[in-house]
Scaffold this active site. Structure first.
Site, PDB file in Angstrom:
ATOM      1  CG  ASP A 277      -1.868   1.190   1.243  1.00  0.00           C
ATOM      2  OD1 ASP A 277      -2.460   1.494   0.189  1.00  0.00           O
ATOM      3  OD2 ASP A 277      -2.003   1.864   2.289  1.00  0.00           O
ATOM      4  CB  SER A 278       0.205   4.786  -0.603  1.00  0.00           C
ATOM      5  OG  SER A 278      -0.931   4.968   0.223  1.00  0.00           O
TER       6      SER A 278
ATOM      7  CE1 TYR B 182       2.432   5.084  -3.785  1.00  0.00           C
ATOM      8  CE2 TYR B 182       1.178   3.122  -4.350  1.00  0.00           C
ATOM      9  CZ  TYR B 182       2.371   3.717  -3.991  1.00  0.00           C
ATOM     10  OH  TYR B 182       3.503   2.941  -3.836  1.00  0.00           O
ATOM     11  N   GLY B 183      -3.293   8.478  -4.453  1.00  0.00           N
ATOM     12  CA  GLY B 183      -4.570   8.832  -5.098  1.00  0.00           C
ATOM     13  C   GLY B 183      -4.585  10.108  -5.907  1.00  0.00           C
TER      14      GLY B 183
ATOM     15  CB  CYS C 238      -3.141  -0.198  -2.597  1.00  0.00           C
ATOM     16  SG  CYS C 238      -3.118   1.444  -3.326  1.00  0.00           S
ATOM     17  CG  ASN C 239      -9.569   0.142  -2.779  1.00  0.00           C
ATOM     18  OD1 ASN C 239     -10.533  -0.538  -3.096  1.00  0.00           O
ATOM     19  ND2 ASN C 239      -9.153   0.212  -1.522  1.00  0.00           N
ATOM     20  CB  THR C 240      -4.961   4.080  -5.613  1.00  0.00           C
ATOM     21  OG1 THR C 240      -5.812   4.688  -4.636  1.00  0.00           O
ATOM     22  CG2 THR C 240      -4.552   5.101  -6.633  1.00  0.00           C
TER      23      THR C 240
ATOM     24  CB  CYS D 255      -9.377   4.504   0.078  1.00  0.00           C
ATOM     25  SG  CYS D 255      -7.742   4.991   0.688  1.00  0.00           S
ATOM     26  CB  THR D 256      -6.682  -0.143   2.300  1.00  0.00           C
ATOM     27  OG1 THR D 256      -5.561   0.573   1.760  1.00  0.00           O
ATOM     28  CG2 THR D 256      -7.136  -1.214   1.318  1.00  0.00           C
ATOM     29  CG  HIS D 257      -5.061   5.216   4.019  1.00  0.00           C
ATOM     30  ND1 HIS D 257      -4.528   4.670   2.879  1.00  0.00           N
ATOM     31  CD2 HIS D 257      -4.005   5.692   4.742  1.00  0.00           C
ATOM     32  CE1 HIS D 257      -3.201   4.818   2.899  1.00  0.00           C
ATOM     33  NE2 HIS D 257      -2.862   5.427   4.023  1.00  0.00           N
TER      34      HIS D 257
HETATM   35  N1  DGL Z   1      -4.860   3.079   0.585  1.00  0.00           N
HETATM   36  C1  DGL Z   1      -4.782   3.205  -0.824  1.00  0.00           C
HETATM   37  C2  DGL Z   1      -6.069   2.868  -1.518  1.00  0.00           C
HETATM   38  O1  DGL Z   1      -6.713   1.918  -1.098  1.00  0.00           O
HETATM   39  C3  DGL Z   1      -4.021   4.427  -1.345  1.00  0.00           C
HETATM   40  C4  DGL Z   1      -4.414   5.738  -0.816  1.00  0.00           C
HETATM   41  C5  DGL Z   1      -3.479   6.867  -1.266  1.00  0.00           C
HETATM   42  O2  DGL Z   1      -2.289   6.763  -1.048  1.00  0.00           O
HETATM   43  O3  DGL Z   1      -3.985   7.837  -1.856  1.00  0.00           O
HETATM   44  O4  DGL Z   1      -6.448   3.448  -2.491  1.00  0.00           O
END
Ligand code: DGL
Length: 263
Positions: free
Chosen positions: A11-12, A43-44, A74-76, A188-190
């Site tokens: 992930d990021s 990353y987004g 990480c979804n992105t 988003c996993t956050h």
């Molecule tokens: N947690 C990641 C996701 O699921 C990346 C979020 C990011 O870094 O913008 O998309």
């Protein structure tokens, strides 16, 4: 460890730990290596090319660590880089992308005219990947995307009590309310780190955290015989101590988090 394989989880930043904790609870004896690309987070808001390059570097790092299976927590990355990386690392790595693995579960039990809201990063929303994958299972369902730029920074920097954070969350939830969303996908996993706040502000909706469905898929797909000593390694590309602090909701990381520069 000689002959021991690892499952790579990337992930990021700390977001992927919300997935790792579910993987760990379903596959306690598996070996995991986690990489949080804190130097390049978020990353987004990056371009497709940048996200592709960051992820490719992590995959090459995993290859050196005897990783055979990788979970995109990480979804992105799953939205904008998976299709190309799958081809590039074909025969070397088996990759589990997030969105593609959970889309059918995300709409489980919903009816044709229901609305599902995807809360996710700008890159994920712009890719329309959730919509594309969900429509494979039900093309009538209404899918709306909510770009929640800013949520990742709230989590990484633990800004949960700031008024500006609460206002931003409120503003994004308003879109789901106005569209009568039956379910919100934490795309988003956050965002599972924000679940208590989200629930407090909007209770009359179901929240779907994809982690459980993804972990189940991984568990059912891989052979753990060479990967079963319960080892856990954590790597980041910047600020390991900050990472440890922000991680606490999902992981109390007792050992050292190693910091390395991939490129
Ligand atoms: N947690 C990641 C996701 O699921 C990346 C979020 C990011 O870094 O913008 O998309």
């Amino acid at each position: 460890m000689i002959n021991q394989e690892y499952i790579g989880v990337l992930d990021s930043g700390v977001g992927g730990l919300s997935v790792l904790s579910e993987l760990k609870s379903q596959m306690d004896s598996a070996n995991f290596i986690y990489f949080g690309d804190t130097k390049n987070m978020p990353y987004g808001t990056k371009t497709t090319e940048e996200i592709f390059e960051y992820t490719k570097n992590i995959l090459n790092f995993f290859l050196e660590k005897n990783v055979k299976n990788v979970v995109f927590a990480c979804n992105t990355t799953s939205a904008v880089a998976y299709d190309r990386l799958k081809i590039e690392f074909n025969n070397k790595l088996n990759i589990f992308p997030l969105i593609q693995s959970v889309a059918s579960c995300a709409i489980d039990g919903l009816k044709d005219d229901d609305c599902v809201a995807i809360m996710a990063t700008k890159a994920t929303i712009n890719s329309k990947k959730y919509e594309e994958e969900i429509k494979k299972y039900n093309e009538k369902i209404k899918v709306i995307g909510i770009d929640c730029t800013g949520f990742v920074e709230i989590v990484e920097n633990r800004l949960y009590q700031e008024q500006s954070s609460l206002d931003l969350i409120e503003e994004k939830l308003k879109i789901a309310k106005e569209n009568n969303a039956k379910r919100i996908v934490l795309g988003c996993t956050h965002y599972p780190y924000l679940l208590d706040i989200l629930k407090k502000k909007f209770q009359q909706v179901e929240y779907f955290n994809p982690a459980q469905a993804l972990a189940k898929k991984v568990k059912n797909s891989i052979d753990l015989t060479k990967c079963n000593q319960g080892e856990m390694e954590f790597f980041v590309s910047k600020n390991p101590d900050e990472f440890k602090l922000s991680a606490k909701t999902f992981f109390d990381i007792k050992k050292d988090v190693q910091c390395i520069n991939l490129k």
